[in-house]
Design a protein around this motif. Structure first.
Motif, PDB file in Angstrom:
ATOM      1  N   SER A 210       0.824  -1.212   0.000  1.00 30.60           N
ATOM      2  CA  SER A 210       0.000   0.000   0.000  1.00 30.60           C
ATOM      3  C   SER A 210       0.856   1.259   0.000  1.00 30.60           C
ATOM      4  O   SER A 210       0.556   2.232  -0.706  1.00 30.60           O
ATOM      5  N   VAL A 271      -5.646   4.230   8.475  1.00 28.14           N
ATOM      6  CA  VAL A 271      -6.791   4.066   7.573  1.00 28.14           C
ATOM      7  C   VAL A 271      -7.684   5.303   7.509  1.00 28.14           C
ATOM      8  O   VAL A 271      -7.980   5.797   6.408  1.00 28.14           O
ATOM      9  N   PRO A 272      -8.148   5.865   8.641  1.00 28.50           N
ATOM     10  CA  PRO A 272      -9.018   7.051   8.521  1.00 28.50           C
ATOM     11  C   PRO A 272      -8.327   8.243   7.879  1.00 28.50           C
ATOM     12  O   PRO A 272      -8.969   9.004   7.134  1.00 28.50           O
ATOM     13  N   VAL A 275      -8.443   7.486   4.073  1.00 26.99           N
ATOM     14  CA  VAL A 275      -9.794   7.526   3.514  1.00 26.99           C
ATOM     15  C   VAL A 275     -10.276   8.972   3.359  1.00 26.99           C
ATOM     16  O   VAL A 275     -10.795   9.368   2.301  1.00 26.99           O
ATOM     17  N   LEU A 278      -8.302  10.744   0.519  1.00 24.06           N
ATOM     18  CA  LEU A 278      -8.710  10.355  -0.828  1.00 24.06           C
ATOM     19  C   LEU A 278     -10.052  10.975  -1.227  1.00 24.06           C
ATOM     20  O   LEU A 278     -10.323  11.176  -2.402  1.00 24.06           O
ATOM     21  N   ILE A 279     -10.876  11.295  -0.222  1.00 25.67           N
ATOM     22  CA  ILE A 279     -12.148  11.978  -0.511  1.00 25.67           C
ATOM     23  C   ILE A 279     -11.896  13.429  -0.924  1.00 25.67           C
ATOM     24  O   ILE A 279     -12.536  13.949  -1.836  1.00 25.67           O
ATOM     25  N   LYS A 352      -7.519   4.408  -4.503  1.00 31.08           N
ATOM     26  CA  LYS A 352      -8.622   4.266  -3.556  1.00 31.08           C
ATOM     27  C   LYS A 352      -8.529   2.988  -2.716  1.00 31.08           C
ATOM     28  O   LYS A 352      -9.146   2.901  -1.649  1.00 31.08           O
ATOM     29  N   PRO A 355      -5.894   1.887   1.480  1.00 31.64           N
ATOM     30  CA  PRO A 355      -6.118   1.572   2.899  1.00 31.64           C
ATOM     31  C   PRO A 355      -6.253   0.087   3.211  1.00 31.64           C
ATOM     32  O   PRO A 355      -6.007  -0.332   4.357  1.00 31.64           O
TER      33      PRO A 355
END
Length: 383
Positions: A210, A271-272, A275, A278-279, A352, A355
């Protein structure tokens, strides 16, 4: 000083991804060919570590530090290559040669760090790795600024960095650690209760894949969103700066709470950050989320190296070669397999799924904690 050497060599290792848009334009390369250059350098700079990590296991002189610093700087000579003919072959060879130089430095530098007996392992490893992360991160800003202003010729002054590194190594009389042989069966039994190295290696792999995808594709994706080349380089810098800062913080916590527990938490916290980033990737202010992702993800990797330092399995040099090189070599193979997907579906689409790797590594870390470490500790308590 060892952190400074790590800074220099990883600065060379981090140049290609942020410079990829400029290299593709300068030499008229497709995204696939540009990706192959990144893979070629990453494969050699990491895979060769596995092949050389066990070499000179009983030697204390850091010969490979000298050789690697000189050869690794070869990537700064991109400007001397011609712009006519089939240029991909000399570009590919330059990436391979420079990658080999970068590779041979790492196992011996880590052995030199392990020679520092008076510093806690989590701290010495964190400081050393922070130097590398800062070098890798700084390469994005340094290289893109130089190339934006002066073209590929702007990289030439960076070849002076190896000279400084070699002089420091010689002046301070750096020596390498030699792993002691186990003298009796009682010590061997205790040694066998350490975490198995291959479990740590397996835990590192999904996160490494990743990280490789994220670091390699981020500048190109940001360029696609309309950001300048320098912003992509600065974003890579923020990721590395987060890792450097996080390595110090997590090392201090891990010294009291334990490396395995802290790295699992750090992986889950990555992870958060990713995420949300990426938004909002099209927003310049989202760059601070890149810092947060590096703060957690790279720190977890540093703690894995600390665990591998005292694990059971291959000798010290080979363990360091596999952890610092083997993980990233395999991650590059995974990235190579994804190139057709990236070409057809787009780099932003593949980004995307980054994560997922951190979730898998954290889950395997929990398996090690509850199924491997605790039964071994209970057995030791019984003895």
């Amino acid at each position: 000083m060892l952190s400074a050497v790590h800074f220099f060599i990883d600065m060379f290792a981090g140049m290609l991804p942020p410079l990829l848009p400029a290299i593709m334009e300068e030499f008229a390369l497709s995204l696939s060919l540009g990706g192959l250059l990144v893979i070629a350098m990453n494969m050699t700079s990491n895979g060769v570590q596995v092949l050389t990590g066990h070499m000179r296991a009983r030697k204390r002189t850091p010969l490979f530090l000298h050789i690697g610093l000189i050869v690794g700087a070869g990537i700064c000579l991109l400007g001397v290559l011609p712009r006519i003919g089939y240029i991909f072959v000399p570009l590919f060879l330059l990436a391979l040669v420079s990658g080999c130089g970068i590779a041979v430095v790492h196992p011996e530098a880590l052995r030199a760090v392990h020679h520092l007996r008076r510093i806690p392992p989590a701290v010495s490893t964190a400081v050393f790795m922070a130097g590398g992360f800062l070098g890798y991160a700084s390469s994005g800003t340094v290289s893109t600024v130089l190339v934006s202003r002066y073209g590929l010729w702007g990289l030439y002054p960076l070849v002076l960095c190896p000279v400084v590194g070699i002089l420091l190594v010689i002046f301070l009389r750096i020596r390498l650690a030699i792993e002691p042989t186990i003298a009796n069966t009682n010590k061997q039994a205790v040694s066998d209760k350490r975490l198995p190295f291959w479990f740590i290696f397996a835990m590192a792999m999904p996160a490494a894949v990743s990280t490789m995808i994220f670091a390699s594709l981020l500048p190109t994706v940001l360029n696609k969103f309309g950001f300048e080349l320098t912003f992509g380089g600065f974003s890579a810098t923020m990721f590395g700066l987060g890792g450097a800062a996080g390595s110090f913080v997590w090392a201090a916590v891990a010294h009291k709470k334990g490396e395995l527990r802290c790295l699992i938490i750090a992986l889950f916290l990555t992870v958060p950050f990713l995420v949300i980033y990426l938004i909002f990737i099209g927003k310049a202010a989202a760059i601070w989320l890149v810092f947060g992702a590096g703060f957690c993800s790279i720190s977890a990797y540093t703690l894995m190296i600390t665990l591998a330092r005292d694990s059971s399995g291959p000798n010290l040099g080979r363990r360091m070669g596999f952890m610092v090189g083997g993980t990233w070599a395999l991650a590059n193979i995974a990235f190579l397999a994804l190139l057709p997907v990236i070409e057809h579906l787009g780099a932003d689409f593949v980004l995307k799924f980054v994560p997922v790797g951190y979730i898998l590594s954290a889950a395997f870390g929990l398996f090690i904690m509850f199924r491997v470490r605790r039964p071994a500790e209970a057995e030791l308590a019984g003895q």
